[in-house]
Design a protein around this motif. Structure first.
Motif, PDB file in Angstrom:
ATOM      1  N   ASP A 218       0.814  -1.214   0.000  1.00 17.76           N
ATOM      2  CA  ASP A 218       0.000   0.000   0.000  1.00 17.76           C
ATOM      3  C   ASP A 218       0.844   1.259   0.000  1.00 17.76           C
ATOM      4  O   ASP A 218       0.314   2.359  -0.142  1.00 17.76           O
ATOM      5  N   LYS A 219       2.152   1.120   0.198  1.00 16.32           N
ATOM      6  CA  LYS A 219       3.007   2.299   0.375  1.00 16.32           C
ATOM      7  C   LYS A 219       4.286   2.161  -0.431  1.00 16.32           C
ATOM      8  O   LYS A 219       4.941   1.127  -0.418  1.00 16.32           O
ATOM      9  N   HIS A 220       4.649   3.229  -1.132  1.00 13.26           N
ATOM     10  CA  HIS A 220       5.880   3.222  -1.902  1.00 13.26           C
ATOM     11  C   HIS A 220       7.088   3.453  -0.989  1.00 13.26           C
ATOM     12  O   HIS A 220       6.959   3.973   0.108  1.00 13.26           O
ATOM     13  N   ASN A 221       8.241   3.073  -1.472  1.00 12.96           N
ATOM     14  CA  ASN A 221       9.520   3.417  -0.836  1.00 12.96           C
ATOM     15  C   ASN A 221       9.825   4.847  -1.251  1.00 12.96           C
ATOM     16  O   ASN A 221      10.053   5.125  -2.430  1.00 12.96           O
ATOM     17  N   ASP A 222       9.836   5.771  -0.291  1.00 13.73           N
ATOM     18  CA  ASP A 222       9.906   7.188  -0.662  1.00 13.73           C
ATOM     19  C   ASP A 222      11.324   7.722  -0.809  1.00 13.73           C
ATOM     20  O   ASP A 222      11.525   8.935  -0.934  1.00 13.73           O
ATOM     21  N   ALA A 223      12.341   6.846  -0.832  1.00 15.57           N
ATOM     22  CA  ALA A 223      13.711   7.305  -1.105  1.00 15.57           C
ATOM     23  C   ALA A 223      13.786   7.905  -2.507  1.00 15.57           C
ATOM     24  O   ALA A 223      13.150   7.413  -3.444  1.00 15.57           O
ATOM     25  N   LYS A 224      14.573   8.968  -2.628  1.00  8.30           N
ATOM     26  CA  LYS A 224      14.766   9.618  -3.925  1.00  8.30           C
ATOM     27  C   LYS A 224      16.261   9.669  -4.219  1.00  8.30           C
ATOM     28  O   LYS A 224      17.031  10.177  -3.413  1.00  8.30           O
ATOM     29  N   TRP A 225      16.619   9.130  -5.379  1.00 10.70           N
ATOM     30  CA  TRP A 225      18.016   9.039  -5.774  1.00 10.70           C
ATOM     31  C   TRP A 225      18.246   9.832  -7.046  1.00 10.70           C
ATOM     32  O   TRP A 225      17.351   9.980  -7.883  1.00 10.70           O
ATOM     33  N   SER A 226      19.475  10.288  -7.225  1.00 13.06           N
ATOM     34  CA  SER A 226      19.787  11.117  -8.385  1.00 13.06           C
ATOM     35  C   SER A 226      19.565  10.362  -9.696  1.00 13.06           C
ATOM     36  O   SER A 226      19.101  10.935 -10.681  1.00 13.06           O
ATOM     37  N   TYR A 227      19.901   9.076  -9.747  1.00 13.42           N
ATOM     38  CA  TYR A 227      19.729   8.362 -11.019  1.00 13.42           C
ATOM     39  C   TYR A 227      18.277   8.143 -11.352  1.00 13.42           C
ATOM     40  O   TYR A 227      17.919   7.942 -12.521  1.00 13.42           O
ATOM     41  N   ASN A 228      17.413   8.202 -10.324  1.00  9.09           N
ATOM     42  CA  ASN A 228      15.988   8.097 -10.581  1.00  9.09           C
ATOM     43  C   ASN A 228      15.381   9.410 -11.038  1.00  9.09           C
ATOM     44  O   ASN A 228      14.180   9.488 -11.293  1.00  9.09           O
ATOM     45  N   ALA A 229      16.195  10.435 -11.143  1.00 11.49           N
ATOM     46  CA  ALA A 229      15.835  11.621 -11.912  1.00 11.49           C
ATOM     47  C   ALA A 229      16.461  11.515 -13.309  1.00 11.49           C
ATOM     48  O   ALA A 229      15.820  11.816 -14.319  1.00 11.49           O
ATOM     49  N   ALA A 259      16.216  18.526 -10.977  1.00  8.49           N
ATOM     50  CA  ALA A 259      17.547  17.913 -10.912  1.00  8.49           C
ATOM     51  C   ALA A 259      18.650  18.944 -10.693  1.00  8.49           C
ATOM     52  O   ALA A 259      19.722  18.601 -10.184  1.00  8.49           O
ATOM     53  N   ILE A 260      18.406  20.201 -11.061  1.00  2.00           N
ATOM     54  CA  ILE A 260      19.433  21.232 -10.871  1.00  2.00           C
ATOM     55  C   ILE A 260      19.010  22.271  -9.832  1.00  2.00           C
ATOM     56  O   ILE A 260      19.669  23.303  -9.677  1.00  2.00           O
ATOM     57  N   ASN A 261      17.928  21.971  -9.113  1.00  2.00           N
ATOM     58  CA  ASN A 261      17.458  22.864  -8.047  1.00  2.00           C
ATOM     59  C   ASN A 261      18.211  22.529  -6.761  1.00  2.00           C
ATOM     60  O   ASN A 261      18.028  21.454  -6.187  1.00  2.00           O
TER      61      ASN A 261
END
Length: 397
Positions: A218-229, A259-261
């Motif tokens: 029911d819930k996503h893994n909310d980690a955000k990585w640079s390659y996933n941009a 990505a550049i912010n």
């Protein structure tokens, strides 16, 4: 020494990593001593090999003297192949291993397809086509899944993640133009993957992507990585080039802006604005830089981002060169964080510029005991940082 020619720096890294790691007698890359990316004392997982091979092929596009390395580099993959399934296992095997990760195989596939682009050798296109077809078979079509669609992470694990779905779409976009009678099949699949990503894993608040979601969760893994941009950015920009649909340009531009912010989560924000940097290791950042370079190639300055993208890539190339390069052998550790570097670099460069807010340390993946240690994937990633960055910033004054 200062960084003036990013392509030449990439070339020097490839040359040195080949001398250090490739063993002709083994037909593969071998670690002089166990390091990050090894699954035993000397052999590397296929992910590490794929990054190194891609760096060789990237280099051969610019420096023709590297072309003879492409064939032995691509041939290393065969030691990981399961010929029955047509996928590539994480470790060398006798042809029956099923420890297969679709995201790793997508990076293998991309290297094969790039090798065809560079050489015109049809055997690389044939290998890439077979592997692209295997990847497409990893689409989650379980009718009972709570979360439908998306690419599975592993042959036996329906964790639906950004990296696998985007990297598979990217392979489809790479190969589509080479096989006209199959072009629509690959283009449609790339669109399906990228639409799923935007609808399922893109955070509407900042346009970056969450890591993934289990098909039963029911819930996503909310980690955000640079390659996933970076990889979704490559896909959206390429799709705009292919279709001229303004939808893809808007998606790509939204990702590129985030990505550049320097306020975004993929930056280390413990510093003043002028000192903030992408915080991930080089094996992730190289794909972010590739995504930004693809944006510049396919969209350019249509939305007025060119100068900002150029400046951001330039300052990261310079920082990476100054803080992570070992002058003794011209190779790099994997860290992209300037305080997690060689001790003398921390004392002589980091502290005068950044202060002592963060103490010196090495990442676990960059050390043996307390000593810095380099590895195949870190060196391949470093070469790609410079080759991909040079597409936007070919010279640094």
């Amino acid at each position: 020494m200062t960084l003036e020619n990013p392509n030449l720096e990439g070339y020097n890294i490839v040359r040195n990593l080949w001398i250090k790691y490739y063993k002709k007698s083994a037909g593969n890359f071998i670690a002089p001593e166990k390091c990050s990316g090894c699954y035993n004392n000397e052999k590397f997982v296929v992910w590490a090999v794929s990054v190194a091979v891609q760096s060789v092929v990237d280099g051969a596009r610019i420096y023709k003297e590297l072309v003879p390395l492409i064939d032995p580099a691509i041939d290393t993959f065969q030691r990981y192949k399961n010929p029955h399934l047509k996928g590539f296992s994480a470790a060398e095997n006798n042809g029956s291993d099923k420890d297969i990760y679709y995201d790793d195989d997508a990076q293998v596939c991309s290297a094969m397809l790039t090798a065809y682009e560079v050489t015109g050798n049809l055997k690389y296109l044939d290998q890439g086509r077979e592997l692209t077809r295997f990847l497409m078979g990893g689409w989650n079509d379980n009718p009972n899944a709570k979360n439908k669609g998306g690419m599975k992470w592993h042959l036996n694990n329906a964790y639906l993640n950004t990296c696998t779905t985007a990297e598979t779409a990217k392979c489809c976009l790479q190969i589509a133009k080479f096989i006209p009678n199959e072009e629509k099949v690959y283009l449609d699949f790339a669109i399906k993957c990228t639409d799923w990503l935007v609808n399922t894993l893109q955070d509407p608040s900042d346009k970056l992507f969450w890591d993934g979601i289990q098909d039963t969760s029911d819930k996503h893994n909310d980690a955000k990585w640079s390659y996933n941009a970076g990889t979704p950015l490559s896909c959206a920009a390429h799709l705009y080039h292919y279709t001229k649909d303004e939808k893809w340009k808007k998606i790509a531009t939204d990702i590129a802006k985030s990505a550049i912010n320097r306020n975004s989560i993929i930056y280390d924000r413990d510093y003043d604005m002028d000192k903030r940097y992408w915080r991930d290791s080089s094996y992730f950042v190289q794909l972010l830089i590739e995504g930004l370079a693809d944006y510049m190639l396919y969209i350019g300055n249509e939305d007025g981002l060119a100068d900002d993208i150029t400046e951001e890539i330039k300052r990261h190339l310079v920082m990476f060169y100054e803080y992570m390069r070992d002058p003794n052998d011209g190779l790099y550790i994997q860290s992209f964080e300037p305080h997690r570097t060689y001790r003398d670099v921390y004392d002589k460069k980091y502290k005068p510029k950044f202060g002592d807010r963060k103490g010196w340390s090495l990442k676990d993946e960059d050390k043996s005991g307390d000593k810095p240690m380099k590895c195949l994937m870190g060196c391949g990633s470093a070469a790609r940082v410079f080759f991909q960055g040079a597409r936007v910033v070919p010279k640094i004054d």
